[in-house]
Design a protein around this motif. Structure first.
Motif, PDB file in Angstrom:
ATOM      1  N   VAL A 479       0.847  -1.186   0.000  1.00 17.76           N
ATOM      2  CA  VAL A 479       0.000   0.000   0.000  1.00 17.76           C
ATOM      3  C   VAL A 479       0.884   1.237   0.000  1.00 17.76           C
ATOM      4  N   PHE A 480       0.626   2.144  -0.941  1.00 15.83           N
ATOM      5  CA  PHE A 480       1.328   3.424  -0.983  1.00 15.83           C
ATOM      6  C   PHE A 480       0.481   4.470  -0.268  1.00 15.83           C
ATOM      7  N   GLU A 481       1.022   5.054   0.774  1.00 11.53           N
ATOM      8  CA  GLU A 481       0.372   6.174   1.433  1.00 11.53           C
ATOM      9  C   GLU A 481       1.019   7.485   0.992  1.00 11.53           C
ATOM     10  N   CYS A 577      -7.213 -12.278  -6.268  1.00 16.64           N
ATOM     11  CA  CYS A 577      -6.355 -11.697  -5.237  1.00 16.64           C
ATOM     12  C   CYS A 577      -5.494 -10.591  -5.856  1.00 16.64           C
ATOM     13  N   PRO A 578      -5.391  -9.432  -5.206  1.00 20.87           N
ATOM     14  CA  PRO A 578      -4.577  -8.340  -5.755  1.00 20.87           C
ATOM     15  C   PRO A 578      -3.126  -8.763  -5.946  1.00 20.87           C
ATOM     16  N   THR A 579      -2.557  -8.379  -7.054  1.00 21.71           N
ATOM     17  CA  THR A 579      -1.140  -8.659  -7.333  1.00 21.71           C
ATOM     18  C   THR A 579      -0.349  -7.389  -7.594  1.00 21.71           C
ATOM     19  N   TYR A 580      -1.039  -6.246  -7.540  1.00 20.97           N
ATOM     20  CA  TYR A 580      -0.378  -4.967  -7.819  1.00 20.97           C
ATOM     21  C   TYR A 580      -0.538  -4.059  -6.608  1.00 20.97           C
ATOM     22  N   PRO A 581       0.488  -3.336  -6.220  1.00 29.82           N
ATOM     23  CA  PRO A 581       1.847  -3.320  -6.781  1.00 29.82           C
ATOM     24  C   PRO A 581       2.626  -4.571  -6.360  1.00 29.82           C
ATOM     25  N   SER A 582       3.457  -5.041  -7.238  1.00 25.06           N
ATOM     26  CA  SER A 582       4.255  -6.223  -6.927  1.00 25.06           C
ATOM     27  C   SER A 582       5.427  -5.836  -6.025  1.00 25.06           C
ATOM     28  N   VAL A 583       5.817  -6.786  -5.182  1.00 26.76           N
ATOM     29  CA  VAL A 583       6.902  -6.545  -4.227  1.00 26.76           C
ATOM     30  C   VAL A 583       7.928  -7.663  -4.363  1.00 26.76           C
ATOM     31  N   VAL A 610      -4.608 -10.529  13.827  1.00 30.48           N
ATOM     32  CA  VAL A 610      -3.895  -9.386  13.269  1.00 30.48           C
ATOM     33  C   VAL A 610      -3.049  -9.877  12.096  1.00 30.48           C
ATOM     34  N   PHE A 611      -2.931  -9.074  11.034  1.00 27.85           N
ATOM     35  CA  PHE A 611      -2.098  -9.452   9.903  1.00 27.85           C
ATOM     36  C   PHE A 611      -1.142  -8.321   9.559  1.00 27.85           C
ATOM     37  N   VAL A 612      -0.085  -8.659   8.827  1.00 31.82           N
ATOM     38  CA  VAL A 612       0.923  -7.688   8.411  1.00 31.82           C
ATOM     39  C   VAL A 612       0.589  -7.175   7.023  1.00 31.82           C
ATOM     40  N   GLN A 613       0.474  -5.860   6.898  1.00 30.83           N
ATOM     41  CA  GLN A 613       0.276  -5.206   5.613  1.00 30.83           C
ATOM     42  C   GLN A 613       1.494  -4.335   5.334  1.00 30.83           C
ATOM     43  N   LEU A 614       2.156  -4.558   4.189  1.00 30.88           N
ATOM     44  CA  LEU A 614       3.320  -3.756   3.815  1.00 30.88           C
ATOM     45  C   LEU A 614       2.857  -2.386   3.329  1.00 30.88           C
ATOM     46  N   VAL A 615       3.532  -1.337   3.814  1.00 24.96           N
ATOM     47  CA  VAL A 615       3.151   0.034   3.502  1.00 24.96           C
ATOM     48  C   VAL A 615       4.398   0.854   3.211  1.00 24.96           C
ATOM     49  N   LEU A 616       4.312   1.762   2.232  1.00 22.52           N
ATOM     50  CA  LEU A 616       5.370   2.727   1.931  1.00 22.52           C
ATOM     51  C   LEU A 616       4.807   4.139   1.974  1.00 22.52           C
ATOM     52  N   TYR A 617       5.574   5.059   2.566  1.00 26.07           N
ATOM     53  CA  TYR A 617       5.159   6.466   2.518  1.00 26.07           C
ATOM     54  C   TYR A 617       6.341   7.432   2.580  1.00 26.07           C
ATOM     55  N   ASN A 621      11.400   2.863  -2.092  1.00 23.75           N
ATOM     56  CA  ASN A 621      12.101   1.603  -2.328  1.00 23.75           C
ATOM     57  C   ASN A 621      11.216   0.454  -1.849  1.00 23.75           C
ATOM     58  N   VAL A 622      10.618  -0.260  -2.790  1.00 19.81           N
ATOM     59  CA  VAL A 622       9.655  -1.305  -2.440  1.00 19.81           C
ATOM     60  C   VAL A 622      10.296  -2.495  -1.745  1.00 19.81           C
ATOM     61  N   SER A 623      11.609  -2.563  -1.734  1.00 16.86           N
ATOM     62  CA  SER A 623      12.293  -3.673  -1.062  1.00 16.86           C
ATOM     63  C   SER A 623      12.378  -3.464   0.443  1.00 16.86           C
ATOM     64  N   PHE A 624      12.038  -2.237   0.910  1.00 17.29           N
ATOM     65  CA  PHE A 624      12.128  -1.936   2.331  1.00 17.29           C
ATOM     66  C   PHE A 624      10.851  -1.256   2.827  1.00 17.29           C
TER      67      PHE A 624
END
Length: 659
Positions: A479-481, A577-583, A610-617, A621-624
Motif C-alpha cells: 500500500v502506498f500512502e 487476489c490483488p497482485t499490484y503493486p508487486s513486491v 492481526v495481519f501484516v500489511q506492507l506500507v510505503l510512505y 524503495n519497495v524492497s524496504f
C-alpha cells in the motif's frame, strides 16, 4: 472415526403431552386485548418447492464428515437429535417435533434482510448474479455437546472466516458507495451490513441455518462482540433481525409448543431489570413506534416460547445490546452465555399495562460475561490503579511517544524487561533510502486525496486503500500512502498508519506465553493496530549480527494473511487476489534487541486476529516497506492480540527475541 474427535449433538424432543402444556399456559392470566404484534422476520416467503442448499454449517447431516482442513485430519459431528429427547441431560420426555413440508412458508421462521436499492452495484465483484432467495429455517433443534479440541478449533476457524467475509464485504460495499457517489461525509451511514448479509445469504454462506442450535453455537465464544445485529443472524447466534426473542414457532412443532433459543437484552422495555447473572426480562409486544407500552401483552409467540423453555428446562443464549462510544452504530452486541428461565409471571408494568416477565438465571461454570469484561476494560482506561491496585509496572512504556499510553502489567513474577528497551514508534531504515534519487515525488491534492486524480492512488492501482473512516478495504501486496513530498494535509485519509495508534494497549505477563499484548478498546476489523518496529539491517549486516548469536526478526517469514482480508472469492467468481503493486522478496532483517515497540510482544498464532500489511510512505524503495499491523476481525477489550510469525518458538509461541 478412529483418528477423529466426535461432537455429540442431541436432538430436542418436545413433549408428547400437549394437554399438560395447554393447562400450564391457560392457567396464567391472559388479557383479551390484542397486543402490538412482534415484527415479522421476513416479508417474502421462499419460492414454492425451493430446497434449502446444504452449506458448511455446524449442523451437517448425521455422521456426515465436515470438510477437512490441512490442520484437522477429520472432524465429524455425530448428531443425536434433540427431538428424540435430552436423554443425557436428565430432562423429562418432551415428545417429538415435526418438520413441516417445504410448502410451509411460516414467515416467523425467516430472517429479514432488507435490500436497499443502492445494493445494485455495477461493480463486477458485488454485482448480484444469482436469483434472490429466502430460505426457510429448519424446525429441527440440535444441541452440540462433547466438542474435542480439534472440533473447537475447526468451528472457531469457520466462524472466524465467516465473520471476516462479512466484514470484508461490508467495508468493500461502503467503499464502493463512496467511490460511486463521490466524497461523502464520514458521518453518513451506508448500510454495508445489509448488503454483506444479503450477498452471503444468497450464496448459502450463513451458518447454522439447516438446524436450530440450542445452547452454545460452535465457534462463538462468550465475550465475542458484534457491531451489527444482522451479523448475529449470519452466524446463527440469534435468528431474528428485529424481535428480541428467537424461537421455534408453534406452527412448526407437531405438538404446538414453541421453544425459545436466544434473547437480546438491550433495555428496550422499561420494565427490564439486569443485574448480570440474573435478568428480569420483559416479554415482547404492546409497544408503539416510540417504544412506549400502550396495550397489554399476550402469552403468544416469543412470550409463550419463553414459558415453554422454562417448562422444558431448555437453556437460552443471552446477547446484550450495549451503548458503546466509538462504535460504528453507537451500539454493540455482546454474547454473554447461557441462561435458564426459572420463573414467569404476569404483572402490571410501569406504564399501567400488563406485561409478562421472565426471570433468567445464568448457568454456572461459564467464562466471565463479555459485558462485564467490557465494563472492566473501560475502568482500566480511566482509572487503572483503582481497578487493579497491584501489578502495574508502568503506565506508559512509550514515554509519551505514542498517542495513547501503553501499559505494562505483571502480577506473575518480577520480570520488568520491556521497560529496559528504547521505545520506537517507527522503523529505523538505512539513511540511503531517503536520498533524492529514491524518494520520488508526491501528489498535488491540496484539499485532500481521492481515487480519481491522486498520484498516490494511481500508484495503488487507481484507488485509495482506505475508506473514509480509515479502514483498510482489502489487503494488498503493498500500500502506498501519501508521504512528505505530497501536498495533501496531515488529515488526508491516505495517511492512516502515519497517525499512530488509536487504541489503548497493555503489555502483560502470561504464565503460558511469557509476554503478550491485549487491547483495552474494542477494535473494528480492518483497523490499523500499530507498526512492527525495529532497526532495519541489510543482508550483509544481518549476517554479521547473526554471527554474534543475536536473534533477528525476518519480515519475509511473516505469513501472507493479508490475502484473507478482503477475499471475496466466495461471493464472486470475478474476484482475484490483488497482485499490484508487486513486491520483490523482502531481503532484510530487523534488529529489536535495542529498540522496539509493543508489537514485539504479540504472541504467535496460526489463526491470528492481526495481519501484516506492507506500507510505503517516506521513501519509494519497495524492497524496504514498513510492517503495519491491521485487525483481521473484531477484537473485544482484553482479548489477546496474535500474529502469524511463520516461524516461532515451539515452547512459547513467539519469537525468542521478543520473549
Amino acid at each position: 472415526m478412529a483418528s477423529s474427535s466426535v461432537a455429540t449433538i442431541r436432538r430436542l424432543n418436545h413433549n408428547s403431552n400437549p394437554s399438560s402444556s395447554t393447562a400450564t399456559a391457560t392457567a396464567l392470566l391472559v388479557p383479551k386485548i390484542e397486543p402490538k404484534l412482534e415484527p415479522l422476520d421476513e416479508p417474502f416467503p421462499p419460492p414454492p418447492g425451493f430446497n434449502f442448499p446444504t452449506t458448511s454449517s455446524t449442523a451437517a447431516a448425521a455422521a456426515t464428515p465436515i470438510p477437512t482442513t490441512p490442520t484437522i485430519p477429520e472432524v465429524r459431528s455425530d448428531y443425536n437429535r434433540l427431538t428424540e429427547l435430552f436423554f443425557s441431560s436428565g430432562l423429562p420426555n418432551l415428545g417429538d417435533v415435526g418438520i413441516l413440508p417445504e410448502s410451509d412458508t411460516n414467515p416467523q421462521a425467516i430472517v429479514t434482510v432488507p435490500e436497499p436499492e443502492e445494493a445494485q452495484h455495477s461493480n463486477g465483484i458485488l454485482a448480484r448474479h444469482v436469483p434472490r432467495r429466502y430460505y426457510n429455517r429448519s424446525s429441527e433443534l440440535v444441541r452440540v455437546m462433547d466438542l474435542q479440541p480439534d472440533d473447537q478449533r475447526f468451528f472457531r476457524d469457520e466462524a472466524r472466516r465467516t465473520r471476516m467475509l462479512f466484514d470484508s464485504l461490508r467495508v468493500y460495499a461502503v467503499a464502493e458507495d463512496e467511490r460511486r457517489r463521490g466524497t461523502l461525509s464520514p458521518h453518513r451511514r451506508t448500510r454495508g451490513d445489509l448488503k454483506a448479509s444479503t450477498l452471503m445469504r444468497e450464496r448459502g454462506l450463513w451458518l447454522n441455518r439447516d438446524k436450530r442450535v440450542v445452547g452454545e453455537i460452535p465457534g462463538v465464544s462468550i465475550g465475542d462482540v458484534f457491531f451489527f445485529r444482522i451479523e448475529l443472524c449470519v452466524l446463527g447466534l440469534h435468528g431474528q433481525a428485529q424481535a428480541g426473542i428467537d424461537f421455534l414457532p408453534s406452527t412448526r412443532s407437531s405438538n404446538g409448543d414453541p421453544v425459545a433459543t436466544s434473547v437480546i437484552v438491550s433495555g428496550g422495555y422499561e420494565d427490564d431489570e439486569d443485574s448480570g447473572d440474573v435478568i428480569i426480562y420483559t416479554g415482547h409486544g404492546g409497544q408503539d413506534r416510540h417504544s412506549r407500552q400502550v396495550v397489554h401483552q399476550k402469552l403468544e409467540q416469543g412470550n409463550l416460547a419463553m414459558e415453554r423453555s422454562m417448562h422444558y428446562h431448555v437453556e437460552v443464549r443471552v446477547i446484550r445490546g450495549l451503548k458503546y462510544e466509538g462504535s460504528i452504530t453507537g451500539k454493540v452486541y455482546v454474547y454473554d452465555g447461557l441462561y435458564r428461565v426459572t420463573e414467569t409471571w404476569f404483572d402490571v408494568g410501569r406504564s399501567g399495562f400488563g406485561v409478562f416477565k421472565f426471570k433468567l438465571v445464568r448457568i454456572g461454570s461459564q467464562p466471565e460475561m463479555g459485558s462485564t469484561t467490557m465494563k472492566f476494560a473501560l475502568s482500566l482506561k480511566t482509572r487503572p490503579l483503582e481497578a487493579r491496585p497491584r501489578g502495574y509496572v508502568s503506565l506508559d512504556i512509550s514515554h509519551r511517544r505514542e498517542n495513547l499510553p501503553v501499559f505494562l502489567f505483571n502480577d506473575i513474577d518480577e520480570a520488568h524487561d520491556p521497560i529496559y528497551y528504547e521505545y520506537s514508534t517507527t522503523t529505523i531504515f538505512p539513511q540511503y533510502l531517503f536520498s533524492s534519487g529514491s524518494s520520488g515525488s508526491g501528489c498535488d491534492c491540496i484539499g485532500g486525496c481521492n481515487d480519481d486524480d491522486c498520484f498516490c492512488a494511481r500508484k495503488n492501482g487507481g484507488e485509495i486503500a482506505y475508506d473514509l473512516n480509515g479502514i483498510l478495504v482489502r489487503g494488498k501486496p503493498l500500500v502506498f500512502e501519501c508521504g512528505p513530498h505530497c501536498r495533501c494535509p496531515p488529515t488526508c485519509r491516505n495517511r492512516v498508519t502515519q497517525k499512530g495508534i488509536k487504541n489503548r494497549f497493555e503489555v502483560f505477563r502470561s504464565r503460558e506465553t511469557g509476554w503478550g499484548v491485549r487491547t483495552l478498546d474494542l477494535i473494528q476489523a480492518g483497523s490499523f493496530i500499530c507498526e512492527y518496529t525495529g532497526i532495519v539491517l541489510t543482508r550483509e549486516q544481518a549476517e554479521l549480527v547473526t554471527m554474534n548469536g543475536d536473534n533477528l526478526v525476518y519480515p519475509s517469514r511473516f505469513s501472507e494473511n493479508w490475502k484473507e482480508w478482503g477475499d471475496l472469492s466466495k461471493v464472486s467468481a470475478e474476484y482475484s487476489c490483488p497482485t499490484y503493486p508487486s513486491v520483490p522478496p523482502l531481503d532484510f532483517a530487523m534488529d529489536v534487541s535495542r529498540m522496539r515497540n509493543l508489537a514485539c510482544y504479540m504472541s504467535h498464532s496460526s489463526n491470528p486476529n492481526v495481519f501484516v500489511q506492507l506500507v510505503l510512505y517516506d521513501h519509494n524503495n519497495v524492497s524496504f516497506p514498513h510492517l503495519m499491523l491491521f485487525a483481521m476481525e473484531t477484537i473485544p477489550p482484553l482479548r489477546e492480540i496474535s500474529v502469524d510469525y511463520g516461524v516461532a518458538d515451539e515452547l512459547t509461541g513467539k519469537l525468542a527475541i521478543c520473549n
